[in-house]
Structures are given as C-alpha cells and as structure tokens.
Design a protein around this motif. Structure first.
Motif, PDB file in Angstrom:
ATOM      1  N   TYR A   1      -1.790  -5.215  -7.621  1.00 24.77           N
ATOM      2  CA  TYR A   1      -2.894  -6.259  -8.461  1.00 24.77           C
ATOM      3  C   TYR A   1      -3.570  -5.240  -9.232  1.00 24.77           C
ATOM      4  N   PHE A   2      -4.390  -4.268  -8.861  1.00 25.77           N
ATOM      5  CA  PHE A   2      -5.435  -3.723  -9.467  1.00 25.77           C
ATOM      6  C   PHE A   2      -4.575  -2.572 -10.298  1.00 25.77           C
ATOM      7  N   ALA A   3      -3.329  -1.900 -10.108  1.00 27.44           N
ATOM      8  CA  ALA A   3      -2.737  -0.958 -10.977  1.00 27.44           C
ATOM      9  C   ALA A   3      -2.174  -1.823 -12.078  1.00 27.44           C
TER      10      ALA A   3
ATOM     11  N   ALA B   1     -11.530  -0.229  -3.360  1.00 29.45           N
ATOM     12  CA  ALA B   1     -10.190  -0.615  -3.340  1.00 29.45           C
ATOM     13  C   ALA B   1      -9.271  -0.359  -4.680  1.00 29.45           C
ATOM     14  N   ALA B   2     -10.043  -0.836  -5.816  1.00 24.45           N
ATOM     15  CA  ALA B   2      -9.455  -0.621  -7.018  1.00 24.45           C
ATOM     16  C   ALA B   2      -9.343   0.845  -7.449  1.00 24.45           C
ATOM     17  N   ALA B   3     -10.341   1.802  -7.041  1.00 22.61           N
ATOM     18  CA  ALA B   3     -10.214   3.242  -7.319  1.00 22.61           C
ATOM     19  C   ALA B   3      -9.134   3.901  -6.343  1.00 22.61           C
TER      20      ALA B   3
ATOM     21  N   HIS C   1       0.836  -1.140   0.180  1.00 24.14           N
ATOM     22  CA  HIS C   1       0.127  -0.034  -0.199  1.00 24.14           C
ATOM     23  C   HIS C   1       0.862   1.515   0.191  1.00 24.14           C
ATOM     24  N   LEU C   2       2.010   1.402   0.603  1.00 21.15           N
ATOM     25  CA  LEU C   2       2.893   2.391   0.720  1.00 21.15           C
ATOM     26  C   LEU C   2       3.290   2.707  -0.854  1.00 21.15           C
TER      27      LEU C   2
ATOM     28  N   ALA D   1     -14.599 -10.963   1.325  1.00 20.31           N
ATOM     29  CA  ALA D   1     -13.758 -11.451   0.285  1.00 20.31           C
ATOM     30  C   ALA D   1     -12.688 -10.195   0.455  1.00 20.31           C
ATOM     31  N   THR D   2     -11.585 -10.453   0.163  1.00 17.47           N
ATOM     32  CA  THR D   2     -10.682  -9.426  -0.009  1.00 17.47           C
ATOM     33  C   THR D   2     -10.644  -8.856  -1.421  1.00 17.47           C
ATOM     34  N   PRO D   3     -10.366  -7.661  -1.505  1.00 16.77           N
ATOM     35  CA  PRO D   3     -10.605  -6.997  -3.012  1.00 16.77           C
ATOM     36  C   PRO D   3      -9.877  -7.813  -4.181  1.00 16.77           C
ATOM     37  N   ALA D   4      -8.627  -7.981  -4.257  1.00 19.61           N
ATOM     38  CA  ALA D   4      -7.947  -8.646  -5.323  1.00 19.61           C
ATOM     39  C   ALA D   4      -8.562 -10.022  -5.194  1.00 19.61           C
ATOM     40  N   ALA D   5      -8.972 -10.877  -4.277  1.00 19.23           N
ATOM     41  CA  ALA D   5      -9.097 -12.144  -4.473  1.00 19.23           C
ATOM     42  C   ALA D   5     -10.564 -11.991  -5.010  1.00 19.23           C
TER      43      ALA D   5
END
Length: 888
Positions: free
Chosen positions: A525-527, A588-590, A487-488, A566-570
């Motif tokens: 992951y989202f990036a 999370a993606a935003a 995250h950092l 559920a966690t976002p990427a999963a």
C-alpha cells in the motif's frame, strides 16, 4: 427531541454525531457508508447510525459498513430467537448486547462463531443458568496466561486456549452477548494493596447485575477469587460506548463514550470532593486525576473535569489517593487520605516545585528536591467462605471443571508438535530449533504459520523465518498468510539501494510490528503511494516523508479512548487518526520504503535512521503549552542512576520499585524503560531534556507503600547522576503459631520423598493451589522468577493440589529445585490447618504457609496477593537470621 420508540434513542444527538463522524471518514466514504444505500429497515438504519455515532476513529479506519450491518442483523436475529430476548429493557440492550466491541480488542466475527457453538447448550435454560453454562464453555476454551498489553480477539483466545484477564473477560462478555445476554467488562484499573489490576465480568439476568470470573466458573453467580480483594479496590468501572443515562455514577463523561463507577457493588465507599483554585482563591476549571500508587508509578484511576465552581467529586474506597489537577498552564498535587478526609482544596500554580529554580553548574550534581510519603490501601477484609452450595452441586461443579480442562487439553494436543516441526525443518532446510520455537509459540495458529513458509520459494524461506522471528510471541497467534506475504514480498521488492542488511535491519525494516497495533498488510500500500523519484527523496531525507504524512493525516486526540490502535494503511486512507497511530503510520511507511524507523524506546517518539544515527521526527502541529517541559523537543541529555550511600542492598527493578517520569503538558509521563529491568546502575539512559520525577516505593506486607519523590532537571547535553533511594521498614517475622500440632508435623514429614525422610535445616513452604486459577498462576510465576534466590535457602517447597489430574498444570522445571508436588485429596489436610490458624476462615486459594525448623508457623496467606513470592523470600531469609541469632 426525536426518539426512536423501539429503543429510546435520542436520534437528534445520534444524527448530529453520525454526521460529524461521516465528515471525518470521507477518506473511506464508499467502504463505510455505501451500506446505507441498501434496503434497510428503519430499525437497522437507526442502530447502524447509533454504532457509527459513537464509533472510535480506528474502527472507522479498519472495518467496513458491511461488517457493522451484518453485526446488527445477527444481534436482532438472536434477540428474536433466544427466550430472554424480549425481556431485556431497551437501554440495557443497546448498551450491553448491541455493541460489537467489549474494550480495545481486535474485532472479528466471533459473535456468530460462538453462537453456533453455544446457543443449543443454553436455549432451554434460565438466564442465570445460561450465564453459568456460558462460563463453563469459556473455561473449556481458555485459561490464564500473562501476556503483553495488546488485547487479541475472542477467536484468537479460542485458537490459543490462553489469555490474560482482560482477554478472558473479553471472550466471556462476547460469548454472553452472542446469545443475547447483556454483559459488561469490569475493571479495577489498579489494585491499591498490590501491584497489578484485574478484569472480570458482570452479566444481567432478570433485572439484576451479577459478577463472575471470566473463564473461571463457579457453581453460583456473585462468586470469584477476586471477591475479597475487590473490597480493597478504590475504583471499579466499566465503559459504555454511548451517552449513558443509567443508574450508576458516571466517572467520566466523554462525547464518544462514558465510564461508570461500579465500586459500590463490591466495597464500602464514600464520596470525596475536590476544590481547585488559583493562587488568588478563585475557582479553576481543570482536569483532576485521581491517582493510585501501583507498579512504582502513580496511575490515574480516572479523570474528571471540575465544574465552573472548580469542584469535582468521586465515589471511591477508604484508602489513600494522590490528586493531580492541571490546566494548560498551571498544576498542583496533594495526597488525600479518604479515611480521615472527604474534601481537599488544591491550589494550582505555574511553578510548583523548587527544581524549576536555578540549576547547579556541575554535570553530576543536579539540584534535587526529595519528598517522602506513605500510601495506605483500604484495610484487608475479614476472610469468609462466600456463598454456600450443597454437596451435590459442589461435586458436580468439580467434575465440570475437570471435564472442561480435559476438553481444552485435548484441543491443545492438536497443535503442531516437535516431531512435525522437525519434519518441516528438514523439508525446508531450516534450523529445527528456530522453527520449533516459532511453531510452538504460534499454538493453534501453527498450521497457518507453517502454510506461509510452505508457500515461500526455497530462496525466500530463510528470510521468511527471520520475518517470523522479528515478531512478538502474540503476533504469531493471530497473523495470517496474506499479512506475512505482504511484508515478505515488500522487503524483497526493495531496490538494492535500500536493501541493506545490518544488525538493525531485521528489527527496524523487516519487522512489521511497530507498537501494539494489529498487524495488517501495509508495505505494498505505502510503496504504491509514491513514485520512484519520491521514494528516493524520502530515503535521502526521511523528514520529507514525515512532512507529506503530516499533510495527509489529520490528528485528533479527543475521540478514541485508546490511542495507537489504527492500523497504518487504514489510518492513512481514512486521513484522520490519533497522534500515536499517526506516528505508527510514519514508521510503517518508512520501513515499507527501506528506511530504518522505530518508536524511540523510552518516549515512543517516531524516529528514522540516517547514516547510522537516529533522528526524531518533529511534527509542526505539536507544541507544548508548558514551556518548562523541555528546552527543545529534540534536545537530549542522560540520566545515570547511582546506588544510594545508605542502600541496604535493595534490588532496583523498573516498575517493581521505581520509575522515572518526565513532566509534559501538566502531567508526569512514565518513561518506557523495559519492565523489570535490573541492570539500571550499569548504563546511562538517553532522555529528553526537561523536568523529571523519580518515584521509588517499598510495598509493605499490609499493602501500604513507603515512597519517595525525587525531582530533578536534565539540561540539553547534560549527564546527571540520580540516587535511587529506597525507604525501608524493619518488619519482624511474627510467630503465628508457637507449636504445630503433632498430626500436622507428621503430615509435613510424610510429604518428604522416601530418600529425604529427614527435616531440612531451614523449614518448609506449603502452598495449596488451584492450578486452573489466575492467582495460582501468578504465584507459580513469581516462584519461578525467584528460583535462584529461593534455591539458596535450604528448605522445602511443597505444592499441594487436590487431584492427580492437575499434575500437568504445574510444571516444576522453572520452579526452585526443592519444589515438589503432593496430593491433598479434596484439601483434607488443609482443613486441619483451619482448626489451628484463625486466618484460614474461608476457602480462598492459594493458601501459603511457612513453617520454621521448630515447627512454628511464621507466615500464612489466604487468597490473591501479587508479590507473594518476594514476601516468601523475605520470610525465609529472616528465618535464617533467626536461626543464626538463636545459635549464638
């Protein structure tokens, strides 16, 4: 029907459900199902299929096949190694030993860790003694604290030495299962007589289920401070992740789990029958919610579908329930007093309340309908002392409790202290107070948090600290370096166009926490999912991102008992999840792309910020079947709460004595105004347009509630004023004992410090405590919350404990200034009160007594009751009025 002879599993049903789950999980097929290509025994294969068949979607998203296979192999090995393994019936084993989760906790490798610590301690004991010993071990590892609703893993509880009752019971069930003893978590979803709930444990020993308080050992089974309150419960249940064919009554039958009713183990019960019809008297197949007033809202204890004759039945206690039945187009409600009635016919209508008729044209005078009601809980049981133990056993138990507390305290002393935090702050050039607050909150995870900061570059440290400060306190106890670095680095890598530092940036971009999901890496992951051109387009119009995610994530709200886990990427990788987890994934993606996003505070609607304005995401696939729910899903208005003209200075507190709920899809959903918020008259609340029900309630001393429903409508762009009307009942302060015996008067006098050897003007509160027990912790918290109000009262508060070793568990600083700790060795002083107060017929602590200036007893409470602090405030204020009247 194909049946596995080893465990009696219906393999036809399991294979069908397994195939369906496998189809849903195509997005993670390799991670989840490649494990079946290994050399598995038939036993391992069938048990693995069994777990997958009933597994929630969020577990398919977040864990791999290797985890589940290792779990099965460990369970089978423990079954073979422990002396009681062969004696456990198949159906008990698969439902109460095999499951890898207890409830909605985050899953980890706790079973193997606990087994290594515990197995040798219990190996040569009977099952009963092994259960008792396991609870002593749990007491060494954790004690009670109130926390947020996210349930952390057993290893996190062990790391922090703290957990709420749901987490303590998760630890205890996990510990028992880790040594092969069947165990289950029991819940009373809400108490009927006070505003709280509770979870405890049942364990199976040699053919019988027994209850115990999690991390709160007793010298025998079937004991615990909750034993008497449970006699007033309206439902106690447990959850089984399977189709259940056991002896207990099933309250909820679901394709993927079963809730079973255990209330008859604890309380007097009766069966009630609900008949649901339409206006023509024809039976209706509907969902029936059995609701109970608690925390100023009506909470569904359980939900049942009626049969084709419109009938549903429930075994419950002898108190009032609120019955709410609905279909996709009609609904109805009614109160039911189970003391006087066993049957209720409920007629469902399309338009059920007058507020749906014409509305007034003035903005500040909405058409409202008020309905007054009273809810009564089951009567309080006669207090008794419970199971008797001999003096030797009792003494040994006390010593075990002290030893367990010392072990846990010694562990807590290994946490990072303030001096270490100061040294780190100096080394990293960070503010000492801010860093100490983080490391102190992290408790046993402090070294991990410090290691994260130690791995940051000098240029990253300030932002790293801000990242940590954006988290909730619980996050600091179970978030590790890989997550924090993801995250950092994710926010650092954002291009200049999106790297805007504003007052909202830390909360809505930097912070990885969205709702109550487990924190995991997701920014990189989202990036990586979208190219630079797509990301720029999403930032210009975040609804484009929502449109893409809606295409990539299918929603199924009919699988998981708990949403939003559920966690976002999963969730994105799996490609199917519940709607709340989908909303979390959008936020999370935003944030991963530098777009400020959130779940809107009152309704948890996903929102993004564009040019300084919040916009709600409109998912195409979600349309309400009740047209009157709202004119438009995005339309909003405002509610302004105003004080009733006849208000008697009742302090309005959200989810203490009032809530407001919007009508959606046939039921009322409570708005998420912050818990305990008091400044409710000061500001308007932005809400969705629609129909609302305001609930106000006044909890009386006997646990009953005087309440009011206020129905009203909010039109788009309308601001309306709604009165908060609180019903009250004049409650006299009784005199329970006219003259306190001289020895007791003398003893109260002796509790005064040497420099205060004189009677105070307004009396005394005496409270005998068990600092290690949850009820005492609740009482102390309530006294601290009412510190300012109680300090106005010129009386003394004496907190009595049995041993000097318990001093450290009672911290005076947050308590009212007149609070003092005293020792009542082995509660000898308390025993003298038992002779003169008939209500002290048992040994349920805490015991709270109020004595006025004339040495009359005006209040006496024994045992658990949330809200005692406010009762004490009412009593002492009433005594002041008595004093004034007597003087005049």
């Amino acid at each position: 029907m194909t049946v596995n002879t080893a465990y009696g599993l219906n393999m036809d049903v399991i294979e069908e459900k397994f195939a369906w789950k496998k189809e849903q999980a195509q997005g993670r097929e390799e991670s989840l199902f490649a494990v079946f290509e290994q050399d598995l025994s038939e036993q391992e294969k069938q048990l693995l299929q069994f777990l997958y068949a009933y597994m929630p979607l969020h577990d398919l998203a977040d864990y791999d096949g290797a985890f589940f296979l290792n779990h099965i192999r460990q369970v089978l090995q423990v079954q073979a190694d422990m002396p009681w393994g062969a004696r456990i019936p198949d159906e008990i084993f698969v439902n109460y030993v095999l499951p890898y989760r207890v409830n909605n906790e985050n899953i980890d490798h706790s079973r193997s860790v606990i087994y290594e610590e515990l197995a040798e301690r219990v190996q040569h004991l009977s099952m009963t003694d092994a259960i008792l010993e396991t609870n002593y071990w749990c007491h060494e590892r954790a004690t009670y604290i109130g926390t947020d609703i996210r349930t952390v893993s057993p290893l996190t509880i062990m790391r922090t030495a703290l957990g709420r009752c749901g987490e303590q019971s998760t630890l205890t069930v996990t510990a028992l299962r880790s040594i092969g003893i069947p165990a289950r978590q029991c819940y009373t979803p809400r108490w009927a007589h006070c505003d709280s709930n509770h979870a405890w444990v049942e364990a199976w020993a040699d053919g019988e289920w027994h209850f115990l308080g999690a991390c709160e050992p007793e010298p025998v089974l079937d004991e615990g401070w909750f034993r008497l309150p449970a006699k007033r419960a309206m439902l106690v249940h447990t959850r089984v992740f399977a189709d259940y064919n056991g002896p207990e009554e099933v309250t909820t039958t679901h394709p993927w789990y079963t809730e079973i009713n255990l209330l008859a183990h604890y309380a007097d019960v009766k069966t009630i029958h609900i008949h649901v019809t339409d206006e023509a008297g024809k039976p209706v197949v509907a969902e029936v919610q059995f609701q109970l007033y608690n925390s100023a809202e009506f909470y569904p204890l359980t939900s049942l579908m009626t049969d084709d004759q419109g009938h549903a039945s429930l075994t419950t206690g002898y108190g009032d329930l609120f019955i709410h039945a609905y279909t996709s187009s009609v609904w109805g409600t009614a109160f039911l007093n189970t003391n006087t009635s066993s049957e209720l016919t409920l007629v469902l209508k399309r338009y059920n309340i007058p507020v749906y008729a014409e509305h007034t044209t003035t903005n500040t005078s909405p058409t409202v309908v008020r309905e007054e009601w009273k809810m009564t809980p089951p009567v309080a049981p006669v207090i008794d002392s419970g199971a008797k133990v001999d003096e030797s056993t009792a003494h040994q138990h006390i010593q075990r409790i002290k030893a367990g507390t010392a072990i846990r305290t010694a562990f807590e002393h290994t946490f990072i202290d303030q001096e270490q935090a100061r040294q780190y702050a100096e080394e990293w050039q960070l503010p000492t107070d801010r860093l100490w607050n983080i490391l102190q909150t992290a408790k046993g995870n402090g070294e991990e948090i410090a290691a994260f900061l130690g791995e940051c570059t000098l240029a990253e440290l300030a932002l790293g600290l801000r990242l940590l400060e954006s988290l909730r306190p619980k996050d600091l106890t179970d978030t590790f370096r890989p997550v924090l670095h993801d995250h950092l680095q994710g926010v650092i890598s954002l291009d200049e166009a999106s790297h805007i530092y504003s007052s909202d940036w830390d909360q809505y971009v930097l912070c990885p926490r969205v709702h109550f999901e487990m924190l995991t890496p997701y920014r990189n992951y989202f990036a990586d999912q979208w190219n630079t051109e797509q990301q720029h387009a999403f930032r210009s119009d975040p609804m484009l991102l929502a449109t893409v995610l809606e295409q990539e994530i299918a929603v199924n709200n009919h699988i998981d008992r708990y949403t939003g886990m559920a966690t976002p990427a999963a969730a994105h990788q799996l490609g199917v999840t519940d709607s709340v987890s989908r909303d979390i994934a959008f936020v999370a993606a935003a944030r991963s792309l530098g777009i400020a996003a959130r779940l809107e505070p009152l309704n948890a609607i996903p929102q993004y910020q564009l040019q300084g304005t919040w916009h709600s995401v409109q998912w195409k696939q979600e349309q309400s079947t009740f047209v009157e729910d709202s004119v438009l899903a995005s339309a909003t208005g405002q509610i302004q709460f105003v004080r009733a003209s006849d208000d008697v200075e009742v302090v309005a507190e959200y989810q203490h004595n009032f809530t407001v709920a919007i009508f959606e899809n046939g039921i009322y959903r409570t708005l998420d105004i912050p818990y305990g918020e008091k400044e409710v008259y000061q500001q308007p609340y932005n809400v969705l347009a629609g129909n609302y029900r305001l609930t106000t309630g006044t909890r009386l001393e006997d646990g009953s509630v005087l309440g009011t429903f206020t129905y009203f409508n909010v039109q788009p762009d309308q601001q309306i004023e709604v009165e908060l009307v609180f019903r009250t009942e004049q409650q006299q302060i009784p005199v329970l004992l006219e003259t306190l015996p001289e020895p007791l008067q003398h003893h109260i006098y002796s509790l005064q410090p040497n420099d205060e050897k004189e009677d105070r003007k307004e009396g005394y509160i005496l409270a005998w405590l068990e600092p290690e027990r949850e009820p005492t912790k609740h009482l102390l918290r309530e006294l601290a919350e009412l510190r300012a109000e109680l300090e106005i009262w010129a009386g003394d508060i004496h907190l009595l404990i049995a041993d000097e070793q318990e001093y450290g568990a009672v911290i005076l600083d947050p308590l009212p200034a007149q609070s003092q700790i005293a020792i009542d060795s082995n509660y000898q002083f308390l025993e003298q009160w038992s002779d003169c107060l008939t209500s002290l017929g048992g040994d349920q602590l805490p015991v709270v007594i109020v004595v006025d200036t004339q040495h009359r007893v005006r209040y006496c409470l024994q045992g658990y009751k949330l809200g005692t602090g406010k009762e004490l405030l009412r009593i002492v204020n009433g005594m002041n009025i008595d004093i004034h009247q007597e003087k005049n």
